[in-house]
Design an enzyme around this catalytic site. Structure first.
Site, short mmCIF file in Angstrom:
data_model
loop_
_atom_site.label_atom_id
_atom_site.label_comp_id
_atom_site.label_asym_id
_atom_site.label_seq_id
_atom_site.Cartn_x
_atom_site.Cartn_y
_atom_site.Cartn_z
CE LYS A 171 3.39 1.99 8.90
NZ LYS A 171 3.17 3.38 10.09
CG LEU B 47 -1.30 -0.84 1.39
CD1 LEU B 47 -2.53 -0.86 2.19
CD2 LEU B 47 -3.60 -0.50 0.35
N GLY B 48 1.80 1.07 0.44
CA GLY B 48 2.67 2.14 0.93
C GLY B 48 4.23 2.14 1.68
N GLY C 233 5.93 4.22 4.65
CA GLY C 233 6.72 5.31 5.47
C GLY C 233 7.36 5.51 5.66
N GLY C 234 8.34 6.01 7.12
CA GLY C 234 9.79 6.35 7.67
C GLY C 234 9.53 4.51 8.27
CG PHE C 235 8.24 4.20 11.76
CD1 PHE C 235 9.59 3.95 12.21
CD2 PHE C 235 7.58 5.43 11.55
CE1 PHE C 235 9.69 5.08 13.35
CE2 PHE C 235 8.40 6.20 12.55
CZ PHE C 235 9.00 6.39 13.75
N GLY C 236 8.24 1.61 7.81
CA GLY C 236 8.75 0.18 6.92
C GLY C 236 6.84 -0.07 5.94
CB VAL D 238 1.48 -0.30 5.33
CG1 VAL D 238 -0.01 -0.07 5.23
CG2 VAL D 238 2.36 1.07 6.00
CG ASP E 12 4.55 11.87 12.15
OD1 ASP E 12 4.44 12.72 12.03
OD2 ASP E 12 4.63 10.71 11.68
N1 LIG Z 1 -4.78 1.47 7.35
C1 LIG Z 1 -3.61 1.63 6.28
N2 LIG Z 1 -5.39 1.26 5.28
C2 LIG Z 1 -4.67 1.46 4.25
N3 LIG Z 1 -3.65 1.91 4.56
C3 LIG Z 1 -2.64 2.67 4.72
C4 LIG Z 1 -2.75 2.23 6.22
N4 LIG Z 1 -2.16 2.90 6.93
C5 LIG Z 1 -1.07 2.92 5.45
N5 LIG Z 1 -1.20 3.04 4.53
C6 LIG Z 1 -0.95 3.42 3.25
O1 LIG Z 1 0.40 3.41 3.90
C7 LIG Z 1 1.31 4.21 3.32
C8 LIG Z 1 1.85 4.04 4.31
O2 LIG Z 1 2.04 4.28 5.53
P1 LIG Z 1 3.23 4.51 7.03
O3 LIG Z 1 1.91 4.96 8.13
O4 LIG Z 1 4.12 3.63 6.93
O5 LIG Z 1 3.39 6.20 6.02
P2 LIG Z 1 3.81 6.94 6.31
O6 LIG Z 1 2.68 7.93 7.29
O7 LIG Z 1 3.86 8.12 5.05
O8 LIG Z 1 5.02 7.54 6.93
P3 LIG Z 1 5.32 7.57 9.22
O9 LIG Z 1 5.60 6.21 8.85
O10 LIG Z 1 6.45 8.61 9.29
O11 LIG Z 1 3.86 7.89 9.64
C9 LIG Z 1 0.48 5.39 3.33
O12 LIG Z 1 0.38 6.46 3.17
C10 LIG Z 1 -1.58 4.95 3.13
O13 LIG Z 1 -1.48 5.16 1.52
#
Ligand SMILES: Nc1ncnc2c1ncn2[C@@H]1O[C@H](COP(=O)(O)OP(=O)(O)OP(=O)(O)O)[C@@H](O)[C@H]1O
Ligand SMILES: *[C@@H]1O[C@H](CO)[C@@H](O)[C@H](O)[C@H]1NC(C)=O
Ligand SMILES: *[C@@H]1O[C@H](CO)[C@@H](O)[C@H](O)[C@H]1NC(C)=O
Ligand SMILES: *[C@@H]1O[C@H](CO)[C@@H](O)[C@H](O)[C@H]1NC(C)=O
Ligand SMILES: *[C@@H]1O[C@H](CO)[C@@H](O)[C@H](O)[C@H]1NC(C)=O
Ligand SMILES: *[C@@H]1O[C@H](CO)[C@@H](O)[C@H](O)[C@H]1NC(C)=O
Ligand SMILES: *[C@@H]1O[C@H](CO)[C@@H](O)[C@H](O)[C@H]1NC(C)=O
Ligand SMILES: *[C@@H]1O[C@H](CO)[C@@H](O)[C@H](O)[C@H]1NC(C)=O
Ligand SMILES: *[C@@H]1O[C@H](CO)[C@@H](O)[C@H](O)[C@H]1NC(C)=O
Length: 672
Positions: free
Chosen positions: A377, A354-355, A357-360, A362, A473
């Site tokens: 995640k 899905l994407g 982020g900073g921690f890994g 998803v 955050d």
């Molecule tokens: N519960 C979820 N349902 C659908 N998509 C999600 C969900 N959680 C995360 N994502 C997708 O995964 C991507 C990465 O999420 P993540 O929270 O790891 O990264 P971030 O918010 O960009 O960075 P950080 O880890 O610094 O908060 C998000 O941008 C979102 O599109």
């Protein structure tokens, strides 16, 4: 004539008396509920084969109730004491995984035939946060509870309790029975789909309640599971309804009642077990013919299969290995099997990503047992130290429940990584709708609703839960949109609990540049005020459709720009050009100004989330900014703050600092 009259009167009187006696001695029996006239509530259904199905296998956060439709007299009409009564029913709780499920069934005696204001999950559809425990409820329940809820002091995740007016059980005991003769206690797992019979008897004279449980087919044990002194006289009204209530939460079970018998002033008639409807079969049908026809062949292949499966399992065991330590067992229900998550995400395929982020990364997944869509995640790297605190934190975060939070369903831990399982949000994160010429944008009313939702979620974290939770955050990419385009705050991976009154000892600053309050970079101490600062940046982002610090050469700092527009007297110049003309100017102005006052460098000058919610709902008028400026000296001395930002910003490679390694070290070091 007169004689005739007295005769008639006599008949009338006897009729009246017999009907009164009838009312005192109500009794009924349902060997299955085919053609039963019950008053159903929530998602409860009577199935075509006569099962009372209170909740089903797909309804999450649902409640289901069923009540006998007529009032029953609980008090002796002559002297008003509570009469004896007795009831028995057979129930089954089926959850596909047989390990997770929720939340349970309650037999209830209640002044009403349903509880429309009650909530599901641990409240079992009987009560809500505000009336739990209140003496005005007049509800008695026997709970068959399959989830341990700390907020009600539950003893375990498989217990029977007597509840008076609320879910903090007056008496409770692990589900089980004393086998006659041996007096040995046998555990009964209520969640594993077997039929279980329960007898509830109230002895009016002795003022005692007996509750007895046994597997269906075992005759009623002589020793009750619970035999508790209980005076119902101040609790029951003269006339009450009886029935069942049930609920599901993030975890689902199908809750069934197969047969039910009730008697006032007497022993409830025994159910005829052979006449009770059949439960739906779990899993695929067994193939029995193969065994009789091809036994030798089967034996040979069994041996072959045995050998190859040993090889397979050894390999597989390595692949799916995970770490469970003793202290984690108490967190049982929140722990997922790595195998399930592996299957759910099709082996963490890139297609399911899905994407990141900073921690890994998803991944999207569908849990094999419940068919629930989840987001998994994967947080890589693990520092063993502080793990316990961190997991405890995750579990407690999992208890946070609000419609504007992304529900954390649980976690899984393996060598070198931690997996967090969240509700899947079909519409992704908000940032995708805001900047870089988005394919889809949100109109103003959608944006305003998202803002209100996020505000109420953050308010819940700060003030409405039992502890102060700081998100740490808040930003557009951590706001996810559910199927109804409601904004939900996600990513509690970083949230740290911050007990009322205790000093946080934070060593690393975690967050994202552009959302970090100036004092945070100085003291490193996250507070509700630093969340409000980030929320302000988020407000401006949503209204302007730009990042707080844009990566192009012009308008580096969004708040500066909005501030200058306001100084010029045309704050609306700052609004997102994509919004067009269909927006409500007053609302946009409110959001922009709110964004500004949240961005003040003095933490004390920022409003609290409670104020923000009130401003957004129009409950309190927005203060005039000029007066605000005079009294608090709103000079946006963020110049100094932002200078620090700018320095950090240029010195970090991506737009975060304290990223991956150090942020995660702080995340996992558990230095609460
Ligand atoms: N519960 C979820 N349902 C659908 N998509 C999600 C969900 N959680 C995360 N994502 C997708 O995964 C991507 C990465 O999420 P993540 O929270 O790891 O990264 P971030 O918010 O960009 O960075 P950080 O880890 O610094 O908060 C998000 O941008 C979102 O599109
Ligand atoms: C079921 O009970 C309700 C409530 O008492 C009553 O109004 C209704 O007529 C009953 N229906 C049948 C089919 O008996
Ligand atoms: C479960 O109940 C809900 C609400 O009544 C319904 O929409 C859903 O289809 C039901 N699911 C099944 C499998 O019966
Ligand atoms: C009600 O109380 C009266 C007086 O104590 C008693 O005689 C009578 O039997 C009671 N009725 C029932 C149904 O128990
Ligand atoms: C809880 O239920 C009571 C009635 O049972 C209702 O008056 C109250 O408004 C409900 N509270 C909430 C927060 O829903
Ligand atoms: C139920 O127990 C919890 C946990 O001890 C406690 O905080 C709460 O106040 C109790 N509620 C009632 C109504 O007794
Ligand atoms: C109990 O409920 C009543 C009526 O709903 C309400 O007036 C009262 O304040 C409640 N008591 C407590 C302790 O919440
Ligand atoms: C019953 O369960 C409890 C806790 O769930 C456990 O401590 C006990 O050993 C079990 N007893 C038997 C006989 O299985
Ligand atoms: C009412 O009658 C019942 C049944 O006869 C008896 O057990 C009980 O003690 C009586 N209660 C009072 C308050 O007189």
């Amino acid at each position: 004539m007169a004689m005739c009259f007295t005769f008639r009167l006599a008949i009338l009187l006897t009729l009246l008396l017999t009907s009164l006696a009838d009312m005192d001695d109500v009794g009924f029996i349902y060997n299955g509920f085919l053609s039963a006239n019950l008053s159903l509530d929530g998602i409860a259904k009577l199935t075509s084969c006569g099962l009372l199905k209170l909740t089903n296998e797909t309804g999450r956060y649902e409640k289901g109730g069923a009540f006998y439709p007529h009032l029953i007299n609980f008090k002796n009409s002559t002297n008003r004491s509570v009469s004896s009564f007795s009831t028995t029913f057979v129930f089954a709780i089926i959850s596909e995984s047989q390990a997770f499920g929720g939340h349970g069934i309650a037999f209830a005696i209640s002044p009403t035939r349903g509880h429309p204001e009650a909530v599901p999950y641990e409240y079992l559809g009987l009560f809500n946060e505000s009336n739990n425990g209140n003496g005005t409820n007049h509800v008695i329940a026997i709970e068959l509870d399959t989830v341990q809820s700390d907020n009600f002091n539950d003893i375990n995740n498989n217990h029977v309790g007597i509840d008076i007016n609320g879910l903090n059980s007056t008496y409770s005991f692990p589900a089980g029975y004393y086998k006659d003769g041996s007096r040995q206690f046998r555990n009964l797992s209520m969640i594993d789909g077997k039929r279980i019979q329960i007898w509830v008897e109230y002895h009016g004279r002795e003022k005692r309640m007996d509750v007895t449980l046994a597997p269906s087919g075992v005759s009623k044990p002589k020793t009750p599971l619970l035999s508790s002194p209980l005076d119902l006289s101040s609790i029951v009204n003269s006339e009450m309804y009886v029935g069942f209530s049930s609920s599901t939460g993030a975890l689902i079970s199908s809750h069934y009642v197969l047969g039910w018998s009730f008697k006032m002033n007497g022993q409830a008639q025994e159910l005829t077990l052979s006449r009770l409807p059949k439960l739906p079969r779990l899993g695929p049908k067994k193939k029995s013919r193969l065994l009789t026809n091809g036994l030798p062949l089967v034996l040979a292949s069994v041996i072959l299969a045995g050998v190859s499966s040993v090889v397979y399992f050894v390999r597989r065991k390595r692949k799916f290995a995970e770490i469970v330590e003793d202290w984690e067992l108490e967190y049982g229900p929140h722990r997922f099997k790595f195998k399930d998550l592996y299957v759910a995400t099709k082996g963490f395929k890139d297609k399911e990503l899905l994407g990141a982020g900073g921690f890994g990364r998803v991944y999207k997944g569908v849990l094999p047992t419940t068919k629930l869509e989840v987001a998994v995640k994967r947080v890589s790297r693990e520092s063993k130290q502080g793990m316990k605190e961190f997991i405890a934190e995750i579990v407690s975060i999992g208890r946070l429940r609000h419609r504007n939070l992304v529900q954390l369903l649980g976690y899984c831990r393996r060598q070198g990584e931690l997996l967090l399982v969240y509700d899947y949000m079909p519409n992704g994160s908000l940032d995708k709708y805001l900047y870089n010429q988005p394919k889809l944008t949100l109109n103003w009313s959608q944006r305003f609703r998202v803002i209100k939702g996020v505000a109420s979620g953050l308010f819940y974290l700060h003030e409405e839960w039992e502890q102060v939770v700081i998100h740490r955050d808040v930003k557009a990419s951590n706001i996810l949109l559910d199927s109804g385009l409601n904004g939900r705050l996600g990513d509690f991976g970083l949230a740290r609990l911050y007990d009322h009154g205790t000093e946080p000892q934070t060593t690393h600053v975690v967050g994202t540049v552009g959302y970090l309050a100036p004092e945070l970079t100085r003291t490193g101490e996250a507070t509700p005020c630093t969340d409000v600062f980030a929320f302000g940046a988020f407000l401006l982002e949503v209204a302007c459709g730009r990042r707080p610090i844009s990566q192009s050469s012009t308008d580096v700092i969004l708040v500066d720009w909005v501030y200058s527009c306001w100084r010029k007297g045309d704050i609306l110049e700052a609004k997102d050009p994509n919004l067009g003309s269909d927006c409500v100017a007053e609302e946009v102005e409110l959001i922009l100004k709110l964004g500004l006052i949240c961005s003040q460098s003095e933490p004390e000058a920022r409003p609290t989330m409670r104020h923000i919610v009130q401003f957004l709902e129009g409950d309190i008028p927005f203060p005039r900014m000029s007066s605000l400026r005079l009294s608090s000296g709103i000079a946006f001395s963020h110049r100094t703050g932002f200078d620090e930002f700018a320095m950090l910003y240029t010195s970090s490679l991506n737009n975060k600092f304290s990223h991956s390694s150090s942020a995660e070290a702080s995340l996992l070091s558990g230095g609460l």
